[in-house]
Design a protein around this motif. Structure first.
Motif, PDB file in Angstrom:
ATOM      1  N   HIS A  69       0.837  -1.240  -0.167  1.00  0.00           N
ATOM      2  CA  HIS A  69      -0.014  -0.026  -0.048  1.00  0.00           C
ATOM      3  C   HIS A  69       0.825   1.329  -0.017  1.00  0.00           C
ATOM      4  O   HIS A  69       1.725   1.396   0.803  1.00  0.00           O
ATOM      5  CB  HIS A  69      -1.040  -0.104   1.186  1.00  0.00           C
ATOM      6  N   GLN A  70       1.034   1.994  -1.140  1.00  0.00           N
ATOM      7  CA  GLN A  70       1.541   3.397  -1.169  1.00  0.00           C
ATOM      8  C   GLN A  70       0.755   4.502  -1.459  1.00  0.00           C
ATOM      9  O   GLN A  70       0.358   4.687  -2.431  1.00  0.00           O
ATOM     10  CB  GLN A  70       2.668   3.070  -2.408  1.00  0.00           C
ATOM     11  N   PRO A  71       0.480   5.047  -0.426  1.00  0.00           N
ATOM     12  CA  PRO A  71      -0.675   6.276  -0.543  1.00  0.00           C
ATOM     13  C   PRO A  71       0.000   7.328  -1.219  1.00  0.00           C
ATOM     14  O   PRO A  71       1.446   7.635  -1.142  1.00  0.00           O
ATOM     15  CB  PRO A  71      -1.071   6.512   0.811  1.00  0.00           C
ATOM     16  N   ASP A  72      -0.809   8.347  -1.780  1.00  0.00           N
ATOM     17  CA  ASP A  72      -0.793   9.607  -2.347  1.00  0.00           C
ATOM     18  C   ASP A  72       0.791   9.647  -3.409  1.00  0.00           C
ATOM     19  O   ASP A  72       1.517  10.386  -3.269  1.00  0.00           O
ATOM     20  CB  ASP A  72      -0.080  10.543  -1.121  1.00  0.00           C
ATOM     21  N   ASN A  73       0.565   8.576  -4.100  1.00  0.00           N
ATOM     22  CA  ASN A  73       1.475   8.418  -5.171  1.00  0.00           C
ATOM     23  C   ASN A  73       2.833   8.496  -4.419  1.00  0.00           C
ATOM     24  O   ASN A  73       4.104   9.472  -5.544  1.00  0.00           O
ATOM     25  CB  ASN A  73       1.447   9.651  -6.130  1.00  0.00           C
ATOM     26  N   LEU A  74       3.252   7.807  -3.450  1.00  0.00           N
ATOM     27  CA  LEU A  74       4.500   7.665  -2.514  1.00  0.00           C
ATOM     28  C   LEU A  74       5.631   7.477  -3.574  1.00  0.00           C
ATOM     29  O   LEU A  74       6.721   8.207  -3.463  1.00  0.00           O
ATOM     30  CB  LEU A  74       4.224   7.086  -1.581  1.00  0.00           C
ATOM     31  N   PRO A  75       5.782   6.522  -4.546  1.00  0.00           N
ATOM     32  CA  PRO A  75       6.868   6.259  -5.218  1.00  0.00           C
ATOM     33  C   PRO A  75       7.213   7.048  -6.180  1.00  0.00           C
ATOM     34  O   PRO A  75       8.698   7.561  -6.192  1.00  0.00           O
ATOM     35  CB  PRO A  75       6.321   4.706  -6.028  1.00  0.00           C
ATOM     36  N   ALA A  76       6.522   7.780  -6.672  1.00  0.00           N
ATOM     37  CA  ALA A  76       6.927   9.035  -7.534  1.00  0.00           C
ATOM     38  C   ALA A  76       7.447  10.209  -6.741  1.00  0.00           C
ATOM     39  O   ALA A  76       8.290  10.827  -7.181  1.00  0.00           O
ATOM     40  CB  ALA A  76       5.657   9.510  -8.390  1.00  0.00           C
ATOM     41  N   ARG A  77       6.843  10.402  -5.566  1.00  0.00           N
ATOM     42  CA  ARG A  77       7.414  11.655  -4.768  1.00  0.00           C
ATOM     43  C   ARG A  77       8.939  11.184  -4.188  1.00  0.00           C
ATOM     44  O   ARG A  77       9.567  12.158  -4.231  1.00  0.00           O
ATOM     45  CB  ARG A  77       6.448  11.504  -3.639  1.00  0.00           C
ATOM     46  N   VAL A  78       9.127  10.174  -3.509  1.00  0.00           N
ATOM     47  CA  VAL A  78      10.351   9.865  -3.184  1.00  0.00           C
ATOM     48  C   VAL A  78      11.538   9.580  -3.986  1.00  0.00           C
ATOM     49  O   VAL A  78      12.679   9.951  -4.160  1.00  0.00           O
ATOM     50  CB  VAL A  78      10.366   8.656  -2.367  1.00  0.00           C
ATOM     51  N   ALA A  79      11.041   9.200  -5.465  1.00  0.00           N
ATOM     52  CA  ALA A  79      12.043   9.112  -6.716  1.00  0.00           C
ATOM     53  C   ALA A  79      12.232  10.467  -7.515  1.00  0.00           C
ATOM     54  O   ALA A  79      13.261  10.484  -8.118  1.00  0.00           O
ATOM     55  CB  ALA A  79      11.427   7.958  -7.853  1.00  0.00           C
ATOM     56  N   ASP A  80      11.402  11.369  -7.304  1.00  0.00           N
ATOM     57  CA  ASP A  80      11.460  12.781  -7.508  1.00  0.00           C
ATOM     58  C   ASP A  80      12.558  13.293  -6.821  1.00  0.00           C
ATOM     59  O   ASP A  80      12.614  13.650  -5.596  1.00  0.00           O
ATOM     60  CB  ASP A  80      10.226  13.595  -7.597  1.00  0.00           C
ATOM     61  N   LYS A  81      13.786  13.837  -7.472  1.00  0.00           N
ATOM     62  CA  LYS A  81      14.836  14.333  -6.678  1.00  0.00           C
ATOM     63  C   LYS A  81      14.751  15.750  -6.073  1.00  0.00           C
ATOM     64  O   LYS A  81      15.048  15.788  -4.677  1.00  0.00           O
ATOM     65  CB  LYS A  81      15.918  14.450  -7.583  1.00  0.00           C
ATOM     66  N   ALA A  82      13.707  16.448  -6.592  1.00  0.00           N
ATOM     67  CA  ALA A  82      13.291  17.805  -5.855  1.00  0.00           C
ATOM     68  C   ALA A  82      12.375  17.387  -4.489  1.00  0.00           C
ATOM     69  O   ALA A  82      12.750  18.025  -3.686  1.00  0.00           O
ATOM     70  CB  ALA A  82      12.623  18.808  -6.877  1.00  0.00           C
ATOM     71  N   GLU A  83      11.523  16.684  -5.031  1.00  0.00           N
ATOM     72  CA  GLU A  83      10.630  16.352  -3.803  1.00  0.00           C
ATOM     73  C   GLU A  83      11.398  15.782  -2.724  1.00  0.00           C
ATOM     74  O   GLU A  83      11.266  15.747  -1.149  1.00  0.00           O
ATOM     75  CB  GLU A  83       9.705  15.392  -4.106  1.00  0.00           C
ATOM     76  N   LEU A  84      12.548  14.765  -2.711  1.00  0.00           N
ATOM     77  CA  LEU A  84      13.407  14.074  -1.769  1.00  0.00           C
ATOM     78  C   LEU A  84      14.015  14.867  -1.198  1.00  0.00           C
ATOM     79  O   LEU A  84      14.138  15.029   0.152  1.00  0.00           O
ATOM     80  CB  LEU A  84      14.136  13.190  -2.393  1.00  0.00           C
ATOM     81  N   SER A  85      14.619  16.187  -1.531  1.00  0.00           N
ATOM     82  CA  SER A  85      15.375  17.208  -1.254  1.00  0.00           C
ATOM     83  C   SER A  85      14.268  17.857  -0.086  1.00  0.00           C
ATOM     84  O   SER A  85      14.802  18.183   1.059  1.00  0.00           O
ATOM     85  CB  SER A  85      15.758  18.316  -1.983  1.00  0.00           C
ATOM     86  N   ARG A  86      13.212  18.107  -0.392  1.00  0.00           N
ATOM     87  CA  ARG A  86      12.166  18.837   0.512  1.00  0.00           C
ATOM     88  C   ARG A  86      11.853  17.874   1.726  1.00  0.00           C
ATOM     89  O   ARG A  86      11.898  18.510   2.660  1.00  0.00           O
ATOM     90  CB  ARG A  86      10.991  19.020  -0.212  1.00  0.00           C
ATOM     91  N   LEU A  87      11.647  16.595   1.508  1.00  0.00           N
ATOM     92  CA  LEU A  87      11.489  15.697   2.576  1.00  0.00           C
ATOM     93  C   LEU A  87      12.596  15.680   3.625  1.00  0.00           C
ATOM     94  O   LEU A  87      12.187  15.388   4.591  1.00  0.00           O
ATOM     95  CB  LEU A  87      11.079  14.265   1.988  1.00  0.00           C
ATOM     96  N   CYS A  88      13.799  15.537   2.755  1.00  0.00           N
ATOM     97  CA  CYS A  88      14.698  15.597   3.906  1.00  0.00           C
ATOM     98  C   CYS A  88      15.178  16.757   4.759  1.00  0.00           C
ATOM     99  O   CYS A  88      15.286  16.553   6.062  1.00  0.00           O
ATOM    100  CB  CYS A  88      16.205  15.297   2.729  1.00  0.00           C
ATOM    101  N   ALA A  89      14.819  17.978   4.063  1.00  0.00           N
ATOM    102  CA  ALA A  89      14.787  19.277   4.884  1.00  0.00           C
ATOM    103  C   ALA A  89      13.664  19.326   5.972  1.00  0.00           C
ATOM    104  O   ALA A  89      14.088  19.718   7.001  1.00  0.00           O
ATOM    105  CB  ALA A  89      14.701  20.289   3.937  1.00  0.00           C
ATOM    106  N   ARG A  90      12.727  18.738   5.613  1.00  0.00           N
ATOM    107  CA  ARG A  90      11.587  18.688   6.526  1.00  0.00           C
ATOM    108  C   ARG A  90      11.840  17.696   7.802  1.00  0.00           C
ATOM    109  O   ARG A  90      11.320  18.314   8.889  1.00  0.00           O
ATOM    110  CB  ARG A  90      10.275  18.357   5.887  1.00  0.00           C
TER     111      ARG A  90
END
Length: 423
Positions: A69-90
């Protein structure tokens, strides 16, 4: 892998290939596969593109397949390098300093400010057009002109360009983490490891790796999985900086190529753990396994042959010493070490023989192309041919943690706005 005696069947993929933006073809393909199997089956994506596509069609496949179960299009979010940067900062996960420029001028300025060379990445590498000259998922940029020209191909690449501070490679700098997680980010089986050799050297796939527990790597990975509520298998890449801090450089929402390294003493690995969890069975408590060694035979041979010719960058003045793994833990791991070969298995030789034939065939073809390009009277020795890639390296710069080399070409298109800076 298709030659393995343990593989029951191979099903053709979607006609026209896999496109996560138009998943209807994948849904039709998997429905056909399900009809042939005749009962629910576990579905595990083995690359980023498949993980993204499967997560988008998962609601339509629940009755036919068991899928994490991967909600909210999670694989695309973590594979997106820009989104990953935001998550790491958060969530305070160490990450290389990253800039998403909003223009070619900003790209040039950011490259200069970060300190050349810098690492250039496309935010969504799965959108890169196949066969595009000079467009690679990751590139090492040596000049501000290269950064500007690469940015100006953003429309062609299909996503935004990121520039990251280059973390120099060296002994004990490249680490990875594998884990299988049930709902809520609870780990079923997880472990950290170190790359002993990689191919391309210091930049690419794991050629030789060792399961070596490190508290900093494991704590960062487990915290990120818990905050995401991640369910499924993940593969993370870390690089240790000059201060000894492990920085997350890549997030792969699927098994990594060396996932079999993380196999406990009872034979449980992350894929088997995921299978048991998805089918409602009890997952045994992992028991041991640290110290195991993974060897990809073909890549290890190439890496060992080229390892001594590595260009080395001088470290910053008076860097803090890296945090070592306790000697007692290293000693216990060494005592328990077992070797896991990527291809060779005495009870299943055909995959190894197929790999060997393909490996030798590519080498022979490459050698023939080199020799055909040199006049007969001026042909060089085999030693000179082996050195040819090093000579080309002066024109085509190397790469950091994951990717390939490229030379930017003249501009073709404009870009998207928005700037992101994280540390």
């Amino acid at each position: 892998m298709g030659r393995s005696r343990y593989l029951r069947a191979v099903h053709p993929g979607p006609v026209g290939g896999l496109d996560p933006e138009t998943p209807e073809a994948l849904t039709e393909c998997l429905n056909r596969v399900s009809e042939q199997i005749g009962r629910p089956a576990v579905l595990i994506a083995m690359d980023d593109l498949s993980a993204i596509a499967v997560s988008r069609v998962a609601p339509m496949l629940r009755e036919r397949f068991r899928i994490p179960h991967q909600p909210d299009n999670l694989p695309a979010r973590v594979a997106d390098k820009a989104e990953l940067s935001r998550l790491c900062a958060r969530w305070d996960v160490p990450h290389p300093e990253t800039v998403v420029p909003a223009s070619g001028a900003e790209a040039a300025e950011a490259a200069w400010r970060l300190g050349l060379p810098v690492v250039a990445k496309w935010s969504r590498p799965w959108l890169l057009p196949s066969g595009a000259d000079g467009l690679r998922s990751t590139t090492l940029v040596h000049t501000t002109v290269e950064a500007r020209r690469l940015y100006e191909r953003s429309a062609e690449a299909g996503s935004r360009l990121l520039l990251q501070r280059f973390l120099p490679a060296g002994p004990d700098t490249d680490w990875f983490f594998h884990g299988a997680f049930t709902r809520g980010g609870h780990p079923l089986l997880a472990g950290s490891g170190r790359k002993e050799l990689s191919w391309p050297v210091r930049t690419g796939l794991t050629a030789v790796g060792r399961w070596l527990p490190d508290p900093a790597v494991e704590e960062a990975a487990l915290r990120l999985a818990e905050r995401l509520g991640y369910q499924g298998i993940l593969d993370l890449d870390f690089r240790r900086d000059e201060r000894g801090v492990f920085r997350l450089v890549d997030f792969n929402p699927r098994p990594g190529a060396q996932f079999r390294l993380f196999t406990d003493t009872a034979g449980l690995d992350v894929v088997q753990a995921m299978y048991l969890d998805l089918t409602g069975q009890r997952v045994p408590q992992p028991s041991g396994g640290a110290g195991r060694v993974f060897v990809a035979e073909n890549y290890a041979l190439l890496a060992a042959a080229r390892g001594r010719s590595l260009p080395r960058r001088r470290p910053a003045a008076d860097p803090a010493p890296p945090k070592p793994v306790p000697a007692a833990e290293r000693g216990r791991a060494a005592e328990r070490a077992q070797v896991e070969a990527a291809w060779f298995a005495s009870d299943d030789l055909r995959p190894f023989l197929a790999m060997l034939a393909a490996f030798l065939g590519r080498g022979a073809a490459k050698g023939a192309r080199v020799l055909r390009g040199v006049p007969a009277q001026g042909r060089r020795t085999a030693r000179a041919v082996v050195r040819a890639p090093r000579q080309r390296g002066r024109e085509e710069p190397g790469v950091t943690s994951a990717g390939a080399v490229s030379r930017p070409v003249p501009p073709e298109a404009s870009a998207e706005p928005d700037e992101l800076v994280t540390r």
